[in-house]
Structures are given as structure tokens and as C-alpha cells.
Enzyme design. Sequence first.
Site, PDB file in Angstrom:
ATOM      1  CG  ASP A  60     -67.550 -63.855  30.435  1.00 53.65           C
ATOM      2  OD1 ASP A  60     -67.335 -62.698  30.011  1.00 53.65           O
ATOM      3  OD2 ASP A  60     -67.260 -64.220  31.591  1.00 53.65           O
ATOM      4  CG  HIS A  61     -66.315 -60.262  24.176  1.00 55.64           C
ATOM      5  ND1 HIS A  61     -65.042 -60.608  23.792  1.00 55.64           N
ATOM      6  CD2 HIS A  61     -66.879 -59.680  23.094  1.00 55.64           C
ATOM      7  CE1 HIS A  61     -64.840 -60.241  22.535  1.00 55.64           C
ATOM      8  NE2 HIS A  61     -65.941 -59.683  22.085  1.00 55.64           N
ATOM      9  NE  ARG A  62     -66.221 -61.378  32.600  1.00 61.97           N
ATOM     10  CZ  ARG A  62     -66.629 -61.707  33.815  1.00 61.97           C
ATOM     11  NH1 ARG A  62     -66.319 -60.914  34.839  1.00 61.97           N
ATOM     12  NH2 ARG A  62     -67.340 -62.789  34.022  1.00 61.97           N
ATOM     13  CB  ALA A  63     -63.648 -66.283  29.440  1.00 64.62           C
ATOM     14  N   PRO A 104     -69.864 -59.026  30.017  1.00 62.12           N
ATOM     15  CG  PRO A 104     -67.763 -58.509  29.151  1.00 62.12           C
ATOM     16  CD  PRO A 104     -68.469 -58.817  30.434  1.00 62.12           C
TER      17      PRO A 104
END
Length: 448
Positions: free
Chosen positions: A420-423, A241
Site C-alpha cells: 500500500d503506497h500510502r503506508a 494505491p
Amino acid sequence: MPINILMPALSPTMEKGNLAKWLKKEGDTVKSGDVIAEIETDKATMEVEAVDEGTIAKILVAEGTADVPVNDIIAILATEGEDVKAAASGGGAAKPEAKAEAKAEAKSEAKPEPKAEAKQDAPKPAAAPAPAQAAATNGARVFSSPLARRLAKEAGIDVSRVNGTGPRGRVVAADIEKAKSGGALKSASAGAPAAAGVAAPAMSDQAILGLYEEGSYESVPHDSMRRTIAQRLTAATNSMPTFYLTVDCDLGKLSSAREEINAAAGKDKDGKPNYKLSVNDFVIKAMAVALQKIPEANVSWTEAAMLRHKHSDIGVAVALPFGLITPIIRQAEIKSISAISNEMKELAARAKAKKLKPHEYQGGASSVSNLGMFGIKDFTAVINPPQSSILAVGTGEERAVVRNGQIVAATMMSVTLSCDHRAIDGALGAELITAFKKLIENPVMMVV
């Protein structure tokens, strides 16, 4: 006993390679450490050293052969005291995986099918599906070897959609390798949900070719680099994402500092400047320092943990005639801008000659992609896993801006940060690009 020389895996992501050149011929004696061949991977050309001593009895893969799978036998080595002709005619020792595959196939052939079906129909207590066979999307049984199932699982391929070429349509390892290389898969059954993580291709090659008149195009086969780029970027866009942040940077102070520094650069014995800084060199340094100022953004995502990097290893996109590569400036935050400039020139030259080593382009914390030299004002770049961000840099151009209520001309540059929206969350990404903007607009702060 003859020793098989296998196609080596020269990087963690390598699946195939091109055997560019043999440096030894049949009948040559080799020692451990001797360079015997050159292998072209998707990113570089690398030398292969002999592990064992002996005489090359037979070369099975000719130089110039493309797309040789990792662990395929490329030559046979006769050990000391062994008859070279016998070793060459014997074909070498069978690979362990090949033996296991053959054993599994033989076992399957020896087992009567009616009993197998009857056993499947017998009532069983609720449990996880038996690993011996996979279920097709339409409920039919799919026969596949253990090795094929393992390879399919590692590659994220639904075994039920692979065309089996083994006995009675059994799916074998070669079928999985073909599917990984872009081989056609069976269509998902009507009304059945697609397997998790497996997307059906939008259009087959045949369907696409049918849209164009024969002779109206030239078909240029993909090389290994282009295939790898496609696989990695498809994986990144499908599983990562991503959000984007754009700011405009004033290059007034940077342009003045760059001119003064370049004018003061000494010359070497050949009369050439010791260095010539570009705007991109400042961008690399600013990104490296910004990651140190915002350490929470200097990370890589894994399913188990967040990897927080101690140094700012910055990848820099280099366009090649046959693809794209991102050599990495290691520990860029502690290097001078002139050192970054010289190192980048050297890395780019070796990248274009396909002479980079895997550690010189793998890993990294973030990357810089600059299309300003092509007059591109702004764009978004695709993140290169396992990195968590990439900075897309546009051209520096004169624009009308408002200062103290007056419209004036200023040299401005638009940059867009992909995260990276996860990180990296939105606020954290904003902190990172704001830190970069402050540094690029006040370059003296890069040395503080």
C-alpha cells in the site's frame, strides 16, 4: 413488556447473517448466557447467547433463513410473569430505528408539499446544503428520510441514485439496504458529473444475462462470504494505491534444513511426527522476522495516523470451497517454526469447518498467499485492509542460474510483495522484501 431478540452483529464488518439453527424452540425458558441459536457469518459459524431471561414466545425467522440483516427481529422473548401468547401475538416492541423512521415518514406526510417547495425556492444566504433533503444529479429535489441519508452516507451511496419506495418516491432505510445488497441504482444524469466516491456499475445484471442464451448457464446465488470478499477487494483496489516488488529466492539451504528438522522430529504416542514443516511455515516465520527488522513497514494506514505494530501478526490465505479466509498467526516473530506449523494446521482445519472466531482472522499486519502447490510460478495478490502488504509466493522449481560464471541448476522460488503506497514507499518495500530474501535463503538467521 416483550423483548425483541435481534440478529446480532458478530463482527465489525457483518451486515447480514444466515440463521443456521435454533437451539431453543417456542415455549422454552432461557436464562442469560444460554446458547439459543447458531449464526453463519461470511467467515464462520458462531453461537448466540441469550442476554435476558424469559420464555421464547415466538420465533420470527426460521432456521436456514439466509441474509438476515443485522438488528432485524428474529424472535420475541416474554419476560417473567408475562403472558406468552399475548407477547407472541403482540409482535414485540418496535425497534428504535423503526420508530424513528415511522415518525419521520409521518412528519413528511403531514407537511404540505407546496409549502416545502416554496420554502426551497426562497433566497437563502450561501451555506452548506440543508441536511433535510439531498439534491439529485439533475438538480431535482430528492426526498429521503434522515435514517436513509445516514445509512447512505455510511455506505458511500448517492441517495439521488436510489429508487425510493416510500410515499411520493421518498427514499427510506429499506431502499438503502436494498442498494447495499446489490440493488439496481438509477443511471447518472447525462452531462452531470458522478458523485464523489460513487462509481456507476459497468453493466447491470440484466445486461449481462442478455449476453447468454437462456439455459446455457446455471445461476448460483452468492453466499455471504463471496459477497464480503467482493466488497472488500473492490474497496481495496479502488481506494488503495498499490505497487509490486518481485525477487527470486534460492531455496537450497532451506530445503536441506527442512529435511534435517523433519527427520529429527520426535513422534507422539500414536506414532505420528510431532511436526512436519512445510516451506510455507518458513515463509511465515521469515516474513514475521523481516517486519521486525524493518519496523517502518509493519504498519497500517488510517486517515488520522499510521499504526505501527509492535508484533508481526501474519495472515495466511486458506482456500475454502466457498471462498477465502486469512487466519492470523499472532506474534509469529517469537514463535518457533514448529509452533507456527502446528498452529497453522489447527487454524486451517477450523477455517474449513467455519469455526474461526472473528479475532482469529481480523486485523493483522501483513499476509502470505501461497499458490506454489498449484505450480504457479509468480503472481500478485490483493492486499487485505487494514493490512499494508501481502506476499505472493510461487512454486519452488529447478532453474538454470549463473554462479561464478557457470550455469548450474538451483531450486528457486519467486515471491512478489504487494504494498500500500500510502503506508509503504518504494524504497521501504524494497528493504522489506530484501530482508525476507536474506532470511529465506539463510534460515539459520531466523533464530538469531
